[in-house]
Write a protein that holds these residues in place. Structure first.
Motif, PDB file in Angstrom:
ATOM      1  N   TRP A  67       0.987  -1.109   0.154  1.00  0.00           N
ATOM      2  CA  TRP A  67      -0.214  -0.139   0.015  1.00  0.00           C
ATOM      3  C   TRP A  67       0.864   1.183   0.229  1.00  0.00           C
ATOM      4  CZ3 TRP A  67      -0.309   3.953   3.413  1.00  0.00           C
ATOM      5  CH2 TRP A  67      -1.111   4.765   3.446  1.00  0.00           C
ATOM      6  N   LEU A  68       1.760   1.450   0.855  1.00  0.00           N
ATOM      7  CA  LEU A  68       2.871   2.576   0.966  1.00  0.00           C
ATOM      8  C   LEU A  68       3.545   2.763  -0.188  1.00  0.00           C
ATOM      9  CD1 LEU A  68       3.929   4.804   2.467  1.00  0.00           C
ATOM     10  CD2 LEU A  68       5.745   3.049   3.376  1.00  0.00           C
ATOM     11  N   LYS A  69       3.945   1.515  -0.980  1.00  0.00           N
ATOM     12  CA  LYS A  69       4.683   1.569  -2.238  1.00  0.00           C
ATOM     13  C   LYS A  69       3.792   2.233  -3.247  1.00  0.00           C
ATOM     14  CE  LYS A  69       7.376  -0.914  -5.735  1.00  0.00           C
ATOM     15  NZ  LYS A  69       7.832  -1.891  -6.216  1.00  0.00           N
ATOM     16  N   LYS A  70       2.580   2.034  -3.346  1.00  0.00           N
ATOM     17  CA  LYS A  70       1.558   2.460  -4.258  1.00  0.00           C
ATOM     18  C   LYS A  70       1.279   4.086  -3.988  1.00  0.00           C
ATOM     19  CE  LYS A  70      -0.977  -1.914  -5.094  1.00  0.00           C
ATOM     20  NZ  LYS A  70      -2.048  -2.521  -4.707  1.00  0.00           N
ATOM     21  N   GLN A  71       1.235   4.359  -2.740  1.00  0.00           N
ATOM     22  CA  GLN A  71       0.899   5.642  -2.627  1.00  0.00           C
ATOM     23  C   GLN A  71       2.152   6.684  -2.690  1.00  0.00           C
ATOM     24  OE1 GLN A  71      -2.117   6.958  -1.037  1.00  0.00           O
ATOM     25  NE2 GLN A  71      -2.491   4.727  -1.734  1.00  0.00           N
ATOM     26  N   LEU A  72       3.322   6.164  -2.413  1.00  0.00           N
ATOM     27  CA  LEU A  72       4.532   6.873  -2.982  1.00  0.00           C
ATOM     28  C   LEU A  72       4.623   7.079  -4.581  1.00  0.00           C
ATOM     29  CD1 LEU A  72       6.987   5.430  -0.434  1.00  0.00           C
ATOM     30  CD2 LEU A  72       6.050   7.695  -0.491  1.00  0.00           C
ATOM     31  N   SER A  73       4.267   5.868  -5.133  1.00  0.00           N
ATOM     32  CA  SER A  73       4.345   5.858  -6.585  1.00  0.00           C
ATOM     33  C   SER A  73       3.519   6.988  -7.252  1.00  0.00           C
ATOM     34  CB  SER A  73       4.153   4.562  -7.012  1.00  0.00           C
ATOM     35  OG  SER A  73       5.138   3.644  -6.798  1.00  0.00           O
ATOM     36  N   LYS A  74       2.229   7.059  -6.506  1.00  0.00           N
ATOM     37  CA  LYS A  74       0.904   7.925  -7.241  1.00  0.00           C
ATOM     38  C   LYS A  74       1.911   9.183  -7.093  1.00  0.00           C
ATOM     39  CE  LYS A  74      -2.950   5.389  -5.577  1.00  0.00           C
ATOM     40  NZ  LYS A  74      -4.112   5.619  -4.852  1.00  0.00           N
ATOM     41  N   ARG A  75       2.733   9.658  -6.168  1.00  0.00           N
ATOM     42  CA  ARG A  75       3.413  10.898  -6.148  1.00  0.00           C
ATOM     43  C   ARG A  75       4.456  11.074  -6.860  1.00  0.00           C
ATOM     44  NH1 ARG A  75       2.275  12.570   0.224  1.00  0.00           N
ATOM     45  NH2 ARG A  75       0.101  11.985   0.409  1.00  0.00           N
ATOM     46  N   LYS A  76       4.798   9.971  -7.881  1.00  0.00           N
ATOM     47  CA  LYS A  76       5.830   9.990  -8.635  1.00  0.00           C
ATOM     48  C   LYS A  76       7.201  10.017  -7.858  1.00  0.00           C
ATOM     49  CE  LYS A  76       3.636  11.561 -12.776  1.00  0.00           C
ATOM     50  NZ  LYS A  76       2.864  10.407 -12.800  1.00  0.00           N
ATOM     51  N   LEU A  77       7.323   9.312  -6.528  1.00  0.00           N
ATOM     52  CA  LEU A  77       8.410   9.061  -5.735  1.00  0.00           C
ATOM     53  C   LEU A  77       9.115   7.890  -5.958  1.00  0.00           C
ATOM     54  CD1 LEU A  77       6.906  10.830  -2.556  1.00  0.00           C
ATOM     55  CD2 LEU A  77       8.633  11.778  -4.247  1.00  0.00           C
ATOM     56  N   ASN A  78      10.114   7.644  -6.063  1.00  0.00           N
ATOM     57  CA  ASN A  78      10.980   6.449  -6.398  1.00  0.00           C
ATOM     58  C   ASN A  78      10.925   5.555  -4.922  1.00  0.00           C
ATOM     59  OD1 ASN A  78      12.449   4.539  -7.703  1.00  0.00           O
ATOM     60  ND2 ASN A  78      14.603   5.559  -7.074  1.00  0.00           N
ATOM     61  N   CYS A  79      10.620   4.486  -4.979  1.00  0.00           N
ATOM     62  CA  CYS A  79      10.171   3.705  -4.020  1.00  0.00           C
ATOM     63  C   CYS A  79      10.847   2.225  -4.094  1.00  0.00           C
ATOM     64  CB  CYS A  79       8.910   3.431  -3.529  1.00  0.00           C
ATOM     65  SG  CYS A  79       8.367   2.557  -2.154  1.00  0.00           S
ATOM     66  N   ILE A  80      11.664   1.671  -3.295  1.00  0.00           N
ATOM     67  CA  ILE A  80      12.364   0.616  -3.580  1.00  0.00           C
ATOM     68  C   ILE A  80      12.185  -0.511  -2.440  1.00  0.00           C
ATOM     69  CG2 ILE A  80      14.757  -0.569  -3.611  1.00  0.00           C
ATOM     70  CD1 ILE A  80      15.601   2.204  -5.101  1.00  0.00           C
ATOM     71  N   VAL A  81      11.644  -1.406  -2.748  1.00  0.00           N
ATOM     72  CA  VAL A  81      11.301  -2.536  -1.742  1.00  0.00           C
ATOM     73  C   VAL A  81      11.926  -3.850  -2.023  1.00  0.00           C
ATOM     74  CG1 VAL A  81       9.105  -3.693  -0.438  1.00  0.00           C
ATOM     75  CG2 VAL A  81       9.110  -1.492  -1.643  1.00  0.00           C
ATOM     76  N   PRO A  82      13.135  -4.154  -1.601  1.00  0.00           N
ATOM     77  CA  PRO A  82      13.806  -5.311  -1.648  1.00  0.00           C
ATOM     78  C   PRO A  82      13.387  -6.409  -0.983  1.00  0.00           C
ATOM     79  CG  PRO A  82      15.197  -4.237  -0.336  1.00  0.00           C
ATOM     80  CD  PRO A  82      13.897  -3.129  -0.725  1.00  0.00           C
ATOM     81  N   ASN A  83      13.428  -7.812  -1.511  1.00  0.00           N
ATOM     82  CA  ASN A  83      13.056  -8.851  -0.834  1.00  0.00           C
ATOM     83  C   ASN A  83      14.282  -9.527   0.025  1.00  0.00           C
ATOM     84  OD1 ASN A  83      11.500 -11.034  -0.053  1.00  0.00           O
ATOM     85  ND2 ASN A  83      11.823 -12.118  -1.880  1.00  0.00           N
ATOM     86  N   ARG A  84      14.023  -9.350   1.275  1.00  0.00           N
ATOM     87  CA  ARG A  84      15.112  -9.785   2.222  1.00  0.00           C
ATOM     88  C   ARG A  84      14.617 -11.037   2.742  1.00  0.00           C
ATOM     89  NH1 ARG A  84      14.954  -9.019   7.681  1.00  0.00           N
ATOM     90  NH2 ARG A  84      16.905  -9.101   8.575  1.00  0.00           N
TER      91      ARG A  84
END
Length: 47
Positions: free
Chosen positions: A22-39
């Motif tokens: 959800w947070l990644k989608k919200q940041l992407s809507k604002r055209k912000l670069n969001c990286i969520v690596p798989n740990r």
């Protein structure tokens, strides 16, 4: 200057659980670069 956002999940989580996607989608809507690596559980990153 554009900021990068890294969202790191906990030891037993993954990038698709809880509020992370959800947070990644919200940041992407604002055209912000969001990286969520798989740990992995051993602390390393990868698939």
């Amino acid at each position: 200057m554009k900021n990068n956002y890294f969202i790191i999940h906990g030891s037993y989580g993954n990038p698709y659980k809880n509020w992370i996607s959800w947070l990644k989608k919200q940041l992407s809507k604002r055209k912000l670069n969001c990286i969520v690596p798989n740990r992995k559980r051993d602390g390393s990153f990868g698939k």
